[in-house]
Enzyme design. Structure first.
Site, PDB file in Angstrom:
ATOM      1  CG  ASN A  41       8.128 -24.366  10.484  1.00 12.82           C
ATOM      2  OD1 ASN A  41       8.878 -25.290  11.165  1.00 12.82           O
ATOM      3  ND2 ASN A  41       8.429 -22.997  10.939  1.00 12.82           N
ATOM      4  CD  GLU A  43      11.136 -19.727   9.588  1.00 14.76           C
ATOM      5  OE1 GLU A  43      10.116 -19.512  10.317  1.00 14.76           O
ATOM      6  OE2 GLU A  43      12.107 -19.282   9.543  1.00 14.76           O
ATOM      7  CB  CYS A  52       2.351 -23.559   7.611  1.00 18.16           C
ATOM      8  SG  CYS A  52       2.259 -21.799   7.515  1.00 18.16           S
ATOM      9  CD  GLU A  54      -0.063 -25.771  10.652  1.00 18.55           C
ATOM     10  OE1 GLU A  54       1.233 -25.510  10.178  1.00 18.55           O
ATOM     11  OE2 GLU A  54      -0.743 -24.725  11.275  1.00 18.55           O
ATOM     12  CB  CYS A  85      -1.528 -19.171   9.276  1.00 21.79           C
ATOM     13  SG  CYS A  85      -1.379 -20.086   7.528  1.00 21.79           S
ATOM     14  CB  CYS A  88      -2.830 -23.558   7.587  1.00 21.57           C
ATOM     15  SG  CYS A  88      -1.236 -23.799   7.441  1.00 21.57           S
TER      16      CYS A  88
END
Length: 124
Positions: A41, A43, A52, A54, A85, A88
């Site tokens: 990930n 940020e 993310c 994924e 999430c 994703c």
């Protein structure tokens, strides 16, 4: 294979840039032909610009010409279990609506699939 792909996701989590959430997440995505793409990930102080692990793994694979995926593992160095999430899940549905999904930490791995996590998914 679950153990191997989870180890790759754990290794990828070490590259996480997560100064805000402090959740180091790694993903390992296996293509139908056996290649594995990893990601962590990333940020941003403007949270909407964060990405993310994924989705980064999927985008890396797609940018290299792969479109069919068999399984994905998501590792988080946390006591809390995080499934993918919604964003994703939808990105995974675009390419592999029946993908196997493993997520967990050092003590436990949960196995599921996208059909369970995203019932009645939007897919053309």
């Amino acid at each position: 294979m679950k153990k191997i792909i989870m180890e790759k996701a754990k290794e990828a989590s070490k590259n996480s840039y997560s100064p805000y959430s402090k959740f180091k997440v790694g993903a390992a995505l296996k293509t139908k032909s056996g290649e594995i793409f990893t990601a962590s990930n990333v940020e941003n102080s403007s949270y909407g610009l964060s990405m993310c692990a994924e989705r980064i793994a999927v985008f890396k694979a797609v940018s290299e010409g792969f479109r069919e995926f068999e399984e994905i593992a998501i590792y988080c160095d946390s006591e809390i279990f995080f499934s993918p999430c919604g964003a994703c899940r939808q990105v995974l549905a675009e390419f592999s609506p029946h993908i196997k999904i493993y997520y967990g930490n050092d003590s436990k791995t949960i196995e599921t699939n996208l059909d369970e996590l995203l019932p009645q998914m939007f897919n053309l």
